[in-house]
Design a protein around this motif. Sequence first.
Motif, mmCIF file in Angstrom:
data_model
loop_
_atom_site.group_PDB
_atom_site.id
_atom_site.type_symbol
_atom_site.label_atom_id
_atom_site.label_comp_id
_atom_site.label_asym_id
_atom_site.label_seq_id
_atom_site.Cartn_x
_atom_site.Cartn_y
_atom_site.Cartn_z
ATOM 1 N N GLY A 138 7.209 18.217 3.018
ATOM 2 C CA GLY A 138 6.330 19.293 3.455
ATOM 3 C C GLY A 138 7.057 20.386 4.205
ATOM 4 N N ALA A 139 8.371 20.464 4.012
ATOM 5 C CA ALA A 139 9.148 21.521 4.678
ATOM 6 C C ALA A 139 9.104 22.812 3.894
ATOM 7 C CB ALA A 139 10.602 21.068 4.841
ATOM 8 N N VAL A 140 8.879 22.722 2.583
ATOM 9 C CA VAL A 140 8.967 23.891 1.708
ATOM 10 C C VAL A 140 7.947 23.774 0.580
ATOM 11 C CG1 VAL A 140 11.458 24.071 2.149
ATOM 12 C CG2 VAL A 140 10.656 22.861 0.113
ATOM 13 N N ASP A 141 7.662 24.910 -0.023
ATOM 14 C CA ASP A 141 6.960 24.943 -1.308
ATOM 15 C C ASP A 141 7.947 25.200 -2.440
ATOM 16 O OD1 ASP A 141 4.004 24.820 -0.506
ATOM 17 O OD2 ASP A 141 4.803 26.395 0.801
ATOM 18 N N GLY A 142 9.145 25.528 -2.074
ATOM 19 C CA GLY A 142 10.221 25.785 -3.019
ATOM 20 C C GLY A 142 11.387 26.400 -2.276
ATOM 21 N N PHE A 143 12.299 27.003 -3.009
ATOM 22 C CA PHE A 143 13.492 27.578 -2.382
ATOM 23 C C PHE A 143 13.815 28.938 -2.984
ATOM 24 C CE2 PHE A 143 14.276 23.116 -1.317
ATOM 25 C CZ PHE A 143 14.751 23.221 -0.020
#
Length: 442
Positions: free
Chosen positions: A381-386
């Motif tokens: 849950g740190a990102v939705d993508g990069f």
Amino acid sequence: MPARTLHLNAFIWPGGYHESAWKVVPEPPESVFDLRWYAEIAGIAERGRLDSLFLADNIALAEHRLEYMPQTQFDPIDLLAALAGLTERIGLIATGSTTYSAPWDLARRFATLDFVSGGRAAWNIVTTGSPLTAANFGLDAHPSHADRYARAQEFVDVVQRVWDAWDDDALVGDKASGLWARRDRVRAPRFEGEHFRVGGALALPRSPQGRPVLVQAGSSPAGIALAARYAELVFSSQPTLEEAVGFRRELRAQAAAAGRSPDAVHVLPSLVYTLAPTEAEARARQQELEELASPEFRWRNLLWVIGLDPDDFDGDQPLPESLLAGPAPTSQGERVFAAAREQRVPLRELARRLAGTPTQATFAGTPEQLAAHIEEWWRAGAVDGFTLMPTTLPHGLRLFVDEVVPLLRRRGIFRSEYAGTTLRDHFGLERPAARRAETADV
């Protein structure tokens, strides 16, 4: 609600995201002035079904960079408009300044990009951190951080009003009756606020996405507040998993408090990477780039990226205590200021310790290791993508598409085909309804 999926955005920088990249890539240095170089990168990204391409912008020349790395800052909207005709599905994100632009003009330019791309445009909202920019626009001084963000709030509001001046049913185009558009369905913004006055509507109906997608980058409290209110994609630069989880949680909470769905806000932090068949080879490639870097460039560029003019400082001295007593000029600068307060060393040494990219996550390893790293951050849950920032281009992006993307698909977290034709389709974003024109209330 559709199943959550990973999103990938490709950052384009001449040669790659390392100041030594242009010295090691096989392409001739002048290739970064050629549209075909950018078209090759766009084609690679689209072949991998990446969500978008991203072009940053510098509207001031930092002269210290001239000696060390390519300075090829094309107008990003113009360049992406050219790439729109050479691609079919990939999103096109261009940077536009709220400090050094006019709302009506910028609204028209992004609406044009949305039309010519068939609904793939996005506006990266920036307040412009460099103090060098003021002189280029006839100003005596660069506005303060607080003033830039106050102006940005109103600027974005005005741009949305301009985009929404036409109702979706305003355009008729009826040859038999001779009616092109319904005048009663077009309402001029007639906006008067603290910073801007905007009168008429665009000579364009609403663009294919209704509005281009809104993008924002900034980790300061003001930046998070702006993103929570408006942004649909958010670029961030948290270098650790724990910091990234906290940033995304706070942003989603503020979006909910602003009356928005947290799921409409997608966080895509920067990921600087070097890939090779083995970890040892990747680290050797990374080290080769580092050994070609200039210590003189490093300390000067460190100041530039956090919003300071390097010509005002001495590399053999630490940052002045009087400067460190106050806030950093940009959100990126807070980490650098914290290190400078703790380590009272000359700027050259500080830049060496911060290893060139102090505000971004960096990676060197194999495709399998990178795929595992991406999945770990996504599932945590740190990102939705990069936002992918390969240290060399186009080679680094080609390696990612050919070697990492298949692994992400096998892990079941990345698409094999695009979900639709627009950037909103890629991110599962609804087409916003046009809001009624109203008296300025900001």
